[in-house]
Write a protein that holds these residues in place. Structure first.
Motif, PDB file in Angstrom:
ATOM      1  N   ARG A  93       0.854  -1.190   0.000  1.00 28.70           N
ATOM      2  CA  ARG A  93       0.000   0.000   0.000  1.00 28.70           C
ATOM      3  C   ARG A  93       0.894   1.245   0.000  1.00 28.70           C
ATOM      4  O   ARG A  93       1.824   1.366   0.791  1.00 28.70           O
ATOM      5  CB  ARG A  93      -0.876  -0.020   1.258  1.00 28.70           C
ATOM      6  CG  ARG A  93      -1.617   1.272   1.536  1.00 28.70           C
ATOM      7  CD  ARG A  93      -2.245   1.263   2.916  1.00 28.70           C
ATOM      8  NE  ARG A  93      -3.332   0.300   3.012  1.00 28.70           N
ATOM      9  CZ  ARG A  93      -4.584   0.584   3.385  1.00 28.70           C
ATOM     10  NH1 ARG A  93      -4.913   1.824   3.696  1.00 28.70           N
ATOM     11  NH2 ARG A  93      -5.501  -0.350   3.464  1.00 28.70           N
ATOM     12  N   GLY A  94       0.612   2.164  -0.922  1.00 31.26           N
ATOM     13  CA  GLY A  94       1.374   3.401  -0.978  1.00 31.26           C
ATOM     14  C   GLY A  94       2.612   3.358  -1.841  1.00 31.26           C
ATOM     15  O   GLY A  94       3.282   4.375  -2.006  1.00 31.26           O
ATOM     16  N   LYS A 135      -2.795   4.286  -3.272  1.00 26.88           N
ATOM     17  CA  LYS A 135      -2.095   5.237  -2.415  1.00 26.88           C
ATOM     18  C   LYS A 135      -3.120   6.159  -1.753  1.00 26.88           C
ATOM     19  O   LYS A 135      -3.224   7.340  -2.084  1.00 26.88           O
ATOM     20  CB  LYS A 135      -1.094   6.045  -3.236  1.00 26.88           C
ATOM     21  CG  LYS A 135      -0.061   5.181  -3.964  1.00 26.88           C
ATOM     22  CD  LYS A 135       0.776   5.999  -4.931  1.00 26.88           C
ATOM     23  CE  LYS A 135       1.733   5.109  -5.692  1.00 26.88           C
ATOM     24  NZ  LYS A 135       1.026   4.119  -6.561  1.00 26.88           N
ATOM     25  N   GLU A 147      -5.010   8.711   0.675  1.00 24.76           N
ATOM     26  CA  GLU A 147      -4.562   9.834   1.485  1.00 24.76           C
ATOM     27  C   GLU A 147      -4.566   9.423   2.953  1.00 24.76           C
ATOM     28  O   GLU A 147      -5.475   8.721   3.418  1.00 24.76           O
ATOM     29  CB  GLU A 147      -5.495  11.030   1.276  1.00 24.76           C
ATOM     30  CG  GLU A 147      -5.072  12.274   2.031  1.00 24.76           C
ATOM     31  CD  GLU A 147      -6.034  13.426   1.808  1.00 24.76           C
ATOM     32  OE1 GLU A 147      -5.827  14.488   2.449  1.00 24.76           O
ATOM     33  OE2 GLU A 147      -6.985  13.271   1.023  1.00 24.76           O
ATOM     34  N   ALA A 148      -3.562   9.851   3.679  1.00 26.59           N
ATOM     35  CA  ALA A 148      -3.434   9.482   5.090  1.00 26.59           C
ATOM     36  C   ALA A 148      -4.380  10.333   5.933  1.00 26.59           C
ATOM     37  O   ALA A 148      -3.971  11.260   6.634  1.00 26.59           O
ATOM     38  CB  ALA A 148      -2.002   9.644   5.555  1.00 26.59           C
ATOM     39  N   THR A 159      -3.827   4.940   8.655  1.00 30.58           N
ATOM     40  CA  THR A 159      -3.968   4.646   7.235  1.00 30.58           C
ATOM     41  C   THR A 159      -2.761   3.865   6.721  1.00 30.58           C
ATOM     42  O   THR A 159      -2.898   2.971   5.878  1.00 30.58           O
ATOM     43  CB  THR A 159      -4.133   5.943   6.418  1.00 30.58           C
ATOM     44  OG1 THR A 159      -5.275   6.656   6.888  1.00 30.58           O
ATOM     45  CG2 THR A 159      -4.313   5.634   4.933  1.00 30.58           C
ATOM     46  N   TYR A 160      -1.576   4.206   7.229  1.00 32.50           N
ATOM     47  CA  TYR A 160      -0.356   3.519   6.816  1.00 32.50           C
ATOM     48  C   TYR A 160       0.346   2.841   7.998  1.00 32.50           C
ATOM     49  O   TYR A 160       1.548   2.606   7.958  1.00 32.50           O
ATOM     50  CB  TYR A 160       0.602   4.491   6.118  1.00 32.50           C
ATOM     51  CG  TYR A 160       0.127   4.823   4.716  1.00 32.50           C
ATOM     52  CD1 TYR A 160       0.444   3.999   3.648  1.00 32.50           C
ATOM     53  CD2 TYR A 160      -0.672   5.941   4.484  1.00 32.50           C
ATOM     54  CE1 TYR A 160      -0.012   4.281   2.370  1.00 32.50           C
ATOM     55  CE2 TYR A 160      -1.122   6.231   3.201  1.00 32.50           C
ATOM     56  CZ  TYR A 160      -0.794   5.400   2.158  1.00 32.50           C
ATOM     57  OH  TYR A 160      -1.250   5.678   0.891  1.00 32.50           O
ATOM     58  N   SER A 170       2.570   9.160   0.156  1.00 34.18           N
ATOM     59  CA  SER A 170       2.254   7.893   0.818  1.00 34.18           C
ATOM     60  C   SER A 170       3.488   7.253   1.439  1.00 34.18           C
ATOM     61  O   SER A 170       3.403   6.617   2.498  1.00 34.18           O
ATOM     62  CB  SER A 170       1.590   6.927  -0.170  1.00 34.18           C
ATOM     63  OG  SER A 170       2.344   6.775  -1.355  1.00 34.18           O
ATOM     64  N   ASP A 193       3.899   6.377   5.397  1.00 30.26           N
ATOM     65  CA  ASP A 193       4.336   5.077   5.898  1.00 30.26           C
ATOM     66  C   ASP A 193       5.416   5.246   6.961  1.00 30.26           C
ATOM     67  O   ASP A 193       5.353   4.661   8.050  1.00 30.26           O
ATOM     68  CB  ASP A 193       4.851   4.243   4.718  1.00 30.26           C
ATOM     69  CG  ASP A 193       5.619   3.008   5.142  1.00 30.26           C
ATOM     70  OD1 ASP A 193       5.241   2.377   6.140  1.00 30.26           O
ATOM     71  OD2 ASP A 193       6.610   2.664   4.463  1.00 30.26           O
TER      72      ASP A 193
END
Length: 292
Positions: free
Chosen positions: A64-65, A71, A73-74, A79-80, A207, A211
């Motif tokens: 992911r990302g 990707k 949006e956070a 989200t990450y 992204s 992370d």
């Protein structure tokens, strides 16, 4: 012509609402998932995956990302998070018909693999970790001038805005720095693959930063909770690292022992990108792990 892993088919696979992971899949047999690191894509496994596919169904996703995967949006702290990214991997294997699978991760992918093993022990049969220490320990071993090797960790830990702007303004130089300085040989990453890595990173600055930012926030919370609860990896675990003890002044194997009940720790003479610098050695280590 795009670069592919020989004998593998690459396609997007849905793992949750609105999220797809771009994954290369090849071979037949028990499932083995290989997770890439920074600043790369699933193509880092191009030498190792075909060897392992002789006896396994090998699944190589872009995280992911990263790469050609979604990707988002956070918009939330998790989200990450590695917990969220671990759930992606479990869902990916399930979408391909595998409830249980072996899992090997390098660098960022190793952090995701570590979290997958802790959160989903009934799904992961064997766990391979290439060139990290757990998130909680990463921040403990970086200190003094030796921490300069991890300057990017501190940069991307900053609040949203400045890190993204700085990196996007010189993306090829930033990501290229790690491809050039973390390798022990100039031929490990050929020009066409290097160009693909840079293109993928250039298109994923926000992204990628998200992370890393999670590793300085929510990922620490998750690791600390497992540490305090005494949770451990219960499947066979193999860890392969550069000589981090010599470089940063700590015992890497001892750092790992509290986290795994069945641990084998190895030190490699290859650089960080060991799957590209010493693919035969990495394939052998993974095959030996799978025999345990």
């Amino acid at each position: 012509m795009s670069i592919t892993i020989p004998g593998f088919t690459t396609r997007p696979i849905g793992v949750t609402d609105g999220i797809e992971l771009n994954a290369a899949v090849g071979g037949e047999g028990p499932a083995l998932v290989l997770l890439h690191g920074f600043p790369e894509t699933h193509l880092m496994w191009r030498h190792v995956a075909p060897v392992l596919a002789e006896h396994h169904t090998v699944i190589c996703p872009d995280l992911r990302g990263y790469g050609a995967s979604s990707k988002p949006e956070a918009v939330a702290d998790d989200t990450y998070s590695k917990r969220t990214m671990a759930a992606d991997i479990v869902a990916l294997a399930g979408a391909l018909g595998f409830g249980r699978f072996a899992l090997v991760g390098h660098d960022r992918g190793a952090h995701v693999a570590f979290r997958t093993g802790l959160d989903h022990p009934n799904r992961v049969t064997h766990l391979g970790i290439l060139d990290i220490v757990p998130t909680l320990d990463t921040w403990k071993v970086l200190h003094g001038v030796s921490a300069a090797v991890g300057f990017h960790l501190y940069l991307m830990a900053q609040p949203p805005g400045l890190p993204e702007q700085m990196i996007a303004g010189s993306a090829d130089a930033f990501f290229g720095h790690f491809l050039d300085t973390w390798s022990t040989g100039s031929d490990a990453i050929p020009a066409d693959v290097r160009a693909e890595y840079l293109r993928a990173c250039r298109n994923a600055v926000a992204s990628i930063v998200a992370d890393f930012r999670a590793t300085a926030t929510v990922d620490i919370e998750h690791d600390q909770a497992d540490h305090d609860a005494g949770n451990r990896l219960t499947m066979p675990v193999t860890v392969v690292q550069q000589d981090w003890g010599r470089q940063l002044g700590f015992d890497a194997a001892a750092t790992w022992r509290p986290w795994a009940t069945d641990l084998r720790h190895f030190t490699t003479r290859a650089g960080h990108f060991m799957a590209e610098e010493a693919p035969e050695d990495v394939a052998t280590l993974i095959l030996n792990l799978l025999k345990r």
